[in-house]
Design an enzyme around this catalytic site. Sequence first.
Site, PDB file in Angstrom:
ATOM      1  N   SER A  12       0.857  -1.190   0.000  1.00 39.69           N
ATOM      2  CA  SER A  12       0.000   0.000   0.000  1.00 39.69           C
ATOM      3  C   SER A  12       0.890   1.236   0.000  1.00 39.69           C
ATOM      4  O   SER A  12       1.677   1.448   0.930  1.00 39.69           O
ATOM      5  CB  SER A  12      -0.885   0.020   1.248  1.00 39.69           C
ATOM      6  OG  SER A  12      -1.393   1.333   1.422  1.00 39.69           O
ATOM      7  N   HIS A  37      -1.198  -1.268  -4.355  1.00 40.71           N
ATOM      8  CA  HIS A  37      -2.476  -0.956  -3.701  1.00 40.71           C
ATOM      9  C   HIS A  37      -2.548   0.549  -3.404  1.00 40.71           C
ATOM     10  O   HIS A  37      -1.672   1.102  -2.739  1.00 40.71           O
ATOM     11  CB  HIS A  37      -2.563  -1.773  -2.411  1.00 40.71           C
ATOM     12  CG  HIS A  37      -3.860  -1.681  -1.684  1.00 40.71           C
ATOM     13  ND1 HIS A  37      -4.957  -2.456  -2.008  1.00 40.71           N
ATOM     14  CD2 HIS A  37      -4.246  -0.911  -0.634  1.00 40.71           C
ATOM     15  CE1 HIS A  37      -5.954  -2.178  -1.178  1.00 40.71           C
ATOM     16  NE2 HIS A  37      -5.554  -1.237  -0.336  1.00 40.71           N
ATOM     17  N   ASP A  39      -4.778   3.498  -1.771  1.00 43.16           N
ATOM     18  CA  ASP A  39      -5.846   3.735  -0.802  1.00 43.16           C
ATOM     19  C   ASP A  39      -6.446   5.120  -0.973  1.00 43.16           C
ATOM     20  O   ASP A  39      -5.825   6.123  -0.628  1.00 43.16           O
ATOM     21  CB  ASP A  39      -5.287   3.593   0.618  1.00 43.16           C
ATOM     22  CG  ASP A  39      -5.095   2.138   0.999  1.00 43.16           C
ATOM     23  OD1 ASP A  39      -6.055   1.364   0.854  1.00 43.16           O
ATOM     24  OD2 ASP A  39      -3.984   1.771   1.431  1.00 43.16           O
ATOM     25  N   MET A  41      -9.110   7.845   0.065  1.00 40.17           N
ATOM     26  CA  MET A  41      -9.908   8.194   1.253  1.00 40.17           C
ATOM     27  C   MET A  41     -10.537   9.573   1.077  1.00 40.17           C
ATOM     28  O   MET A  41      -9.896  10.479   0.535  1.00 40.17           O
ATOM     29  CB  MET A  41      -9.007   8.206   2.485  1.00 40.17           C
ATOM     30  CG  MET A  41      -8.276   6.885   2.695  1.00 40.17           C
ATOM     31  SD  MET A  41      -7.382   6.863   4.243  1.00 40.17           S
ATOM     32  CE  MET A  41      -6.608   5.233   4.125  1.00 40.17           C
ATOM     33  N   HIS A  70      -8.407   1.003  -3.998  1.00 38.76           N
ATOM     34  CA  HIS A  70      -9.328   0.744  -2.888  1.00 38.76           C
ATOM     35  C   HIS A  70     -10.031   2.042  -2.537  1.00 38.76           C
ATOM     36  O   HIS A  70      -9.419   2.947  -1.965  1.00 38.76           O
ATOM     37  CB  HIS A  70      -8.497   0.193  -1.707  1.00 38.76           C
ATOM     38  CG  HIS A  70      -9.279  -0.031  -0.464  1.00 38.76           C
ATOM     39  ND1 HIS A  70      -8.669  -0.218   0.761  1.00 38.76           N
ATOM     40  CD2 HIS A  70     -10.614  -0.101  -0.230  1.00 38.76           C
ATOM     41  CE1 HIS A  70      -9.604  -0.397   1.695  1.00 38.76           C
ATOM     42  NE2 HIS A  70     -10.778  -0.323   1.119  1.00 38.76           N
ATOM     43  N   MET A  72     -12.267   4.193  -0.463  1.00 36.66           N
ATOM     44  CA  MET A  72     -12.930   4.396   0.826  1.00 36.66           C
ATOM     45  C   MET A  72     -13.679   5.721   0.718  1.00 36.66           C
ATOM     46  O   MET A  72     -13.288   6.755   1.272  1.00 36.66           O
ATOM     47  CB  MET A  72     -11.877   4.400   1.954  1.00 36.66           C
ATOM     48  CG  MET A  72     -11.347   2.992   2.228  1.00 36.66           C
ATOM     49  SD  MET A  72      -9.756   2.960   3.074  1.00 36.66           S
ATOM     50  CE  MET A  72      -8.651   3.044   1.649  1.00 36.66           C
ATOM     51  N   MET A 141     -11.239  -6.179   5.304  1.00 35.28           N
ATOM     52  CA  MET A 141     -10.539  -5.186   6.120  1.00 35.28           C
ATOM     53  C   MET A 141     -10.231  -5.816   7.471  1.00 35.28           C
ATOM     54  O   MET A 141     -11.131  -6.266   8.182  1.00 35.28           O
ATOM     55  CB  MET A 141     -11.400  -3.930   6.320  1.00 35.28           C
ATOM     56  CG  MET A 141     -11.656  -3.108   5.068  1.00 35.28           C
ATOM     57  SD  MET A 141     -10.198  -2.686   4.109  1.00 35.28           S
ATOM     58  CE  MET A 141      -9.226  -1.793   5.322  1.00 35.28           C
ATOM     59  N   GLY A 146      -8.606   3.844   7.295  1.00 35.18           N
ATOM     60  CA  GLY A 146      -8.293   5.260   7.509  1.00 35.18           C
ATOM     61  C   GLY A 146      -6.796   5.502   7.661  1.00 35.18           C
ATOM     62  O   GLY A 146      -6.285   6.510   7.209  1.00 35.18           O
ATOM     63  N   PHE A 147      -6.127   4.541   8.273  1.00 34.91           N
ATOM     64  CA  PHE A 147      -4.710   4.752   8.575  1.00 34.91           C
ATOM     65  C   PHE A 147      -3.921   3.450   8.442  1.00 34.91           C
ATOM     66  O   PHE A 147      -4.453   2.365   8.715  1.00 34.91           O
ATOM     67  CB  PHE A 147      -4.555   5.284  10.003  1.00 34.91           C
ATOM     68  CG  PHE A 147      -5.324   6.551  10.219  1.00 34.91           C
ATOM     69  CD1 PHE A 147      -4.814   7.783   9.813  1.00 34.91           C
ATOM     70  CD2 PHE A 147      -6.594   6.521  10.769  1.00 34.91           C
ATOM     71  CE1 PHE A 147      -5.551   8.947   9.967  1.00 34.91           C
ATOM     72  CE2 PHE A 147      -7.346   7.680  10.937  1.00 34.91           C
ATOM     73  CZ  PHE A 147      -6.815   8.903  10.526  1.00 34.91           C
ATOM     74  N   GLY A 149      -0.490   1.132   9.614  1.00 37.06           N
ATOM     75  CA  GLY A 149       0.244   0.891  10.854  1.00 37.06           C
ATOM     76  C   GLY A 149      -0.593   0.431  12.033  1.00 37.06           C
ATOM     77  O   GLY A 149      -0.134   0.477  13.175  1.00 37.06           O
ATOM     78  N   ASP A 177      -6.479  -6.639   4.075  1.00 37.88           N
ATOM     79  CA  ASP A 177      -6.005  -5.255   4.108  1.00 37.88           C
ATOM     80  C   ASP A 177      -5.974  -4.724   5.540  1.00 37.88           C
ATOM     81  O   ASP A 177      -7.020  -4.465   6.139  1.00 37.88           O
ATOM     82  CB  ASP A 177      -6.916  -4.389   3.233  1.00 37.88           C
ATOM     83  CG  ASP A 177      -6.324  -3.009   2.986  1.00 37.88           C
ATOM     84  OD1 ASP A 177      -5.217  -2.736   3.476  1.00 37.88           O
ATOM     85  OD2 ASP A 177      -6.991  -2.207   2.303  1.00 37.88           O
ATOM     86  N   GLY A 179      -2.701  -4.338   8.822  1.00 32.82           N
ATOM     87  CA  GLY A 179      -1.996  -5.042   9.889  1.00 32.82           C
ATOM     88  C   GLY A 179      -1.332  -6.349   9.469  1.00 32.82           C
ATOM     89  O   GLY A 179      -1.047  -7.193  10.325  1.00 32.82           O
ATOM     90  N   GLY A 199       1.344  -2.183   3.999  1.00 30.14           N
ATOM     91  CA  GLY A 199       1.925  -0.851   3.914  1.00 30.14           C
ATOM     92  C   GLY A 199       3.176  -0.770   4.752  1.00 30.14           C
ATOM     93  O   GLY A 199       4.302  -0.830   4.253  1.00 30.14           O
ATOM     94  N   SER A 200       2.994  -0.690   6.065  1.00 35.06           N
ATOM     95  CA  SER A 200       4.156  -0.511   6.937  1.00 35.06           C
ATOM     96  C   SER A 200       5.145  -1.666   6.830  1.00 35.06           C
ATOM     97  O   SER A 200       6.359  -1.441   6.845  1.00 35.06           O
ATOM     98  CB  SER A 200       3.716  -0.293   8.389  1.00 35.06           C
ATOM     99  OG  SER A 200       2.440  -0.785   8.623  1.00 35.06           O
TER     100      SER A 200
HETATM  101  C1  DX5 Z   1      -6.261   1.214   5.686  1.00 33.62           C
HETATM  102  C2  DX5 Z   1      -5.773   0.918   4.281  1.00 33.62           C
HETATM  103  C3  DX5 Z   1      -4.677  -0.108   4.232  1.00 33.62           C
HETATM  104  C4  DX5 Z   1      -3.470   0.276   5.034  1.00 33.62           C
HETATM  105  C5  DX5 Z   1      -2.541  -0.879   5.162  1.00 33.62           C
HETATM  106  O1  DX5 Z   1      -7.287   2.116   5.610  1.00 33.62           O
HETATM  107  O2  DX5 Z   1      -6.828   0.455   3.491  1.00 33.62           O
HETATM  108  O3  DX5 Z   1      -4.339  -0.411   2.896  1.00 33.62           O
HETATM  109  O4  DX5 Z   1      -2.811   1.361   4.513  1.00 33.62           O
HETATM  110  O5  DX5 Z   1      -1.467  -0.426   5.947  1.00 33.62           O
HETATM  111  P1  DX5 Z   1      -0.728  -1.366   6.983  1.00 33.62           P
HETATM  112  O6  DX5 Z   1      -0.211  -2.537   6.218  1.00 33.62           O
HETATM  113  O7  DX5 Z   1       0.337  -0.503   7.530  1.00 33.62           O
HETATM  114  O8  DX5 Z   1      -1.749  -1.790   7.999  1.00 33.62           O
HETATM  115 ZN    ZN Z   2      -6.492  -0.491   1.368  1.00 36.95          ZN
END
Ligand code: DX5
Ligand code: ZN
Length: 227
Positions: A12, A37, A39, A41, A70, A72, A141, A146-147, A149, A177, A179, A199-200
């Site tokens: 991501s 990916h 995101d 928002m 994706h 949102m 999900m 939203g975030f 990490g 998607d 964690g 992502g992280s």
């Molecule tokens: C959350 C996003 C994810 C998120 C994944 O709203 O849809 O794609 O960025 O990030 P990590 O892998 O850090 O949880």
């Molecule tokens: Zn996502």
Amino acid sequence: MEFSRTVKIAPSILSADFANFGAECRAIEDQGADWVHVDVMDGHFVPNLTFGPAMCAALRPHIRGVMDVHLMISPVDAYLEAYAKAGADVISAHLESGPHVHRTLQAIRGLGCKAGLAINPGTGIEAVPYLLDMVDVICVMTVNPGFGGQKLIESAYDKIRALRAMIGDRPVHIEIDGGVTVENAGALVAAGADVLVAGSTVFKGGSVDRPQVYGANIAALRAAAEG
Ligand code: DX5
Ligand code: ZN
């Protein structure tokens, strides 16, 4: 996009360097990413704001493979065409984004994209059997969106297993998607996932100047997922 249930790693770019997205997309693909990916928002459906369609169109020439968008966003229908025109391969909309998700999925396919159905952690999956022939990707999900990490919500495993049983031999991906880590990747795939958004975990410690860190992170996730 040929269908296959082999493990796919989808970094991501929410965790990328926001001043350098083109180079970041090239770096993660060079280092083994399968899907990119993105995101999106809206500051309303989720408490954060990110990328508009112009941003996705600008990214498109920097992505050789699958651009996985994706959304949102709520309401979402008015924006589908703009993201399709921006070059998305997969467009995922949320089950919670409005009362007519069936129509939304139909519209995504009608625009020539693969249709994704994203489902929040607190939402049940009773509607899925009625949508299964309309979807190419179910995006589970595993955090509240939203975030990046955040920590994966453990109740997702039962949901993933139930979805895997519902899908049977249909060509529908299960994407996870939120964690995703080296520690949980194996259990997620064992439960039925084949696309792991991260992502992280992918971007941690790396940069476009140190892309081999991305490569090592992606390889570690893949090894854990396949092991
Ligand atoms: C959350 C996003 C994810 C998120 C994944 O709203 O849809 O794609 O960025 O990030 P990590 O892998 O850090 O949880
Ligand atoms: Zn996502």
